[in-house]
Structure formats: C-alpha cells, structure tokens
Design a protein around this motif. Structure first.
Motif, short mmCIF file in Angstrom:
data_model
loop_
_atom_site.label_atom_id
_atom_site.label_comp_id
_atom_site.label_asym_id
_atom_site.label_seq_id
_atom_site.Cartn_x
_atom_site.Cartn_y
_atom_site.Cartn_z
N LEU A 152 2.05 3.63 13.21
CA LEU A 152 3.02 5.05 13.08
C LEU A 152 3.98 4.32 12.01
O LEU A 152 4.32 5.15 11.16
CB LEU A 152 3.63 5.26 14.47
N ALA A 153 4.68 3.23 12.09
CA ALA A 153 5.47 2.64 11.40
C ALA A 153 4.98 2.52 9.67
O ALA A 153 5.38 3.16 8.84
CB ALA A 153 6.00 1.18 11.51
N ASP A 154 3.76 2.15 9.71
CA ASP A 154 3.20 1.89 8.32
C ASP A 154 2.89 3.41 7.92
O ASP A 154 2.76 3.58 6.40
CB ASP A 154 1.99 1.04 8.29
N PHE A 155 2.39 4.19 8.77
CA PHE A 155 2.02 5.72 8.38
C PHE A 155 3.45 6.33 7.64
O PHE A 155 3.37 7.12 6.71
CB PHE A 155 1.84 6.61 9.49
N VAL A 156 4.53 6.19 8.22
CA VAL A 156 6.04 6.58 7.80
C VAL A 156 6.28 5.86 6.28
O VAL A 156 6.54 6.71 5.32
CB VAL A 156 7.02 6.21 8.84
N LEU A 157 5.80 4.55 6.16
CA LEU A 157 6.21 3.98 4.95
C LEU A 157 5.16 4.40 3.91
O LEU A 157 5.76 4.04 2.65
CB LEU A 157 6.22 2.44 5.18
N ILE A 158 3.92 4.83 4.24
CA ILE A 158 3.18 5.39 3.03
C ILE A 158 3.70 6.93 2.86
O ILE A 158 3.52 7.18 1.72
CB ILE A 158 1.70 5.27 3.65
N VAL A 159 3.92 7.75 3.92
CA VAL A 159 3.87 9.11 3.63
C VAL A 159 5.66 9.50 2.89
O VAL A 159 5.66 10.25 1.98
CB VAL A 159 3.86 9.75 5.02
N ALA A 160 6.40 8.69 3.35
CA ALA A 160 7.98 8.72 2.97
C ALA A 160 7.86 9.01 1.15
O ALA A 160 8.43 9.83 0.68
CB ALA A 160 8.75 7.98 3.46
N PRO A 161 7.37 7.94 0.46
CA PRO A 161 7.38 7.95 -0.81
C PRO A 161 6.74 9.36 -1.44
O PRO A 161 7.03 9.60 -2.49
CB PRO A 161 6.60 6.78 -1.24
#
Length: 320
Positions: free
Chosen positions: A166-175
């Motif tokens: 979930l954390a890596d998903f946020v870090l990928i989607v946010a940009p």
C-alpha cells in the motif's frame, strides 16, 4: 527440492556492499542539496535513513559472527537491534520519498492528503515496531537458542506485505497526480514517472522478504532484509541524483551547440531578426520546490529534481 540458501560469507558481503552503495548515494544526494542550498525535511529523513542503515550494518555483522563468548542477553539484544534498525531504514526511506513529493506540491487539498498519508506512514512504523516486541516476547523460547532468531510467523509477514504494498502504491500513484496537468514533453513525463516508479522494486523485494519470514527464517530472511533495506534507501535518493545527472548532461549538450533553447509547451516561439543581432524569445516551464508558507519565486538556475509548478516564464537570449 528447495534451493540452497546463501552462506554466512555471502550474506556478510552482500550486507557490506549494498550498505556502502546506499550510503554513497545518500551522501551524494545530501552534497547536491547542500551545494544548491536547498536542504529540506526530505533530506533530513534521508540522512536519518542512512544512519539507520549504517547501524543495521554494524548490528548485522555482529549478529552474523560466531559470538560464543557473548552473553546470551547480548545475542538477543543484537537480534532486536537488527530487526528494529531494518524497520527504521525502510520506513524512514518511505517518509523521505513522501516528503519529496510533498515539497513539490502546491498548498491545497492534495497536499493535505499527502500530509495525512505521512501520518499514516509514521503510525505503520510504530505498529510494526510494537508488533515485533509483542510477537517475540510472548514466545521467549527462541532466546535460549545458540543463534537466537524469533519466529515471526504469518502475522508479521502479512502485516509487512500489506503495509509495504500500500505504501509503495501511494508513492507510485502520487507523482502521476502531480504531473497530470503539467505541460511537459512525453519524454520528460516518462523520465519523471520512471524515477518514482522505482518504488516497485522495493515492493518486489519486500514480498520476497515476507515469503522467507513465513518459510522459516534463517539466512534467507536475513539476506532479503538486507537487500530490502538498502534498496529502499537507494530508491529514495534517485529523484535527486538522477535529476542532477540529467542536469549535467543537458548543460553539456547546450554548451556544445548554439541552437536556441528547447521549450516545453507554452506559446508559439517567435523569432525577431534585426540587422546585427537575432533575438529568440522562448517559453519555459520551470519546475521548482513549493514551501508550506508561500510559493517560491521561479529561478532559471533551479536544479531541483521535479518541480511541479505549471507557471510559465519568458526568457529572451540575444546573440549579437
């Protein structure tokens, strides 16, 4: 038939090598930011992650050694240090990346959402920190082993998998959300998103680590934890280091040619021909950091990695 695991020597070599690379990359990032006089909160988290990674190296080396002369309590303490420093490296690296995205975001609802996500990351780190003590202290039989290693089991593995993904998903989607409406060339957007998408690497490594936790630990679990920690720190610094390398490359290219500056989007470029000189008026999108209190002024000398402010600035250069 299961594949043979890494030897003790291989684990130590991987630990030392990966940690050195991660520390060097982080040091380069900090030197770049100091040189640019643009240190921020994300750099502080990067420095903290580097410290945790260095402490993890020391604790791991001591833990992997044949320390028969050490008291049993020292062996147990070393195991706890390795486990907690691992969490420290992984989650300070994720917080570093999140604050990098936050500093590039204009004040508004999206920034508030990102700051809320930062709080969630901190909560997850505290949860994993506490879960380790709770699981290991409720089954103290492992402490009497010659080489003590707590059997973390499925609960820890599942928690790590869910939180890391979930954390890596946020870090990928946010940009993606940041640059969606910014007028940049396709190649620039691909370069920006590819840098932040490297978080997927840590997701793959974390899933491997979780698998070895369920499979019974041992040196495979130690090796996968070492790789995950160092890769998390390296990935967290790529947005700064890669941008700096591309900046040097673009400066070299521009100095070797006398063609006008290539602009990204904006209005039509106009050329005015005079008897003795040629003036080229261009429109450039400047990418800059955005602080909490106010927007910083746009500077043509900004070297920051991905400044996502879609304001435009006209710049005229004359060759006479």
């Amino acid at each position: 038939m299961s594949s043979p695991g890494p030897t003790l020597h291989q684990t130590e070599v991987a630990n030392i090598s990966l940690t050195i690379v991660a520390v060097l990359v982080t040091s380069l990032r900090l030197c770049i930011r100091v040189r640019q006089k643009r240190l921020g909160i994300d750099d502080a988290w990067a420095a903290l992650a580097m410290i945790f990674d260095f402490l993890l190296l020391i604790a791991d080396c001591l833990y992997l050694q044949d320390y028969e002369d050490y008291p049993q309590n020292t062996r147990v303490a070393l195991y706890y240090m390795v486990a907690q420093f691992f969490y420290g490296v992984v989650w300070t690296s994720k917080l570093c990346m999140m604050f990098t995205i936050v500093r590039l975001t204009i004040p508004g609802a999206f920034r508030k959402f990102l700051m809320f996500t930062v709080g969630i990351f901190g909560f997850v780190w505290a949860l994993l920190f506490s879960q380790l003590w709770w699981i290991c202290e409720t089954q103290p039989s492992w402490k009497s082993q010659p080489h003590p290693q707590c059997d973390l089991g499925r609960r820890v593995a599942i928690t790590q998998m869910i939180t890391d993904v979930l954390a890596d998903f946020v870090l990928i989607v946010a940009p993606f959300c940041l640059i969606y409406k910014v007028r940049l060339s396709k190649s620039q957007k691909v370069r920006i998103l590819s840098v932040f998408s490297t978080s997927a690497i840590t997701t793959i490594v974390s899933l491997t680590h979780a698998y070895y936790i369920v499979a019974g630990g041992g040196l495979k679990e130690v090796m996968s934890a070492v790789v995950e920690a160092s890769m998390s720190l390296i990935v967290a610094n790529l947005s700064v280091v890669v941008a700096f390398i591309f900046r040097i490359s673009s400066d070299d290219d521009s100095s070797s040619t006398q063609t006008p500056i290539i602009t990204f989007g904006g209005q039509t470029t106009r050329k005015r021909i005079a008897p003795t000189c040629i003036a080229v008026e261009t429109t450039t999108i400047v990418l800059e950091d955005l602080s909490e209190s106010r927007l910083r002024s746009v500077k043509t000398s900004d070297d920051d990695e991905i400044t996502l402010n879609n304001r435009e600035r006209k710049q005229t250069k004359e060759w006479c």
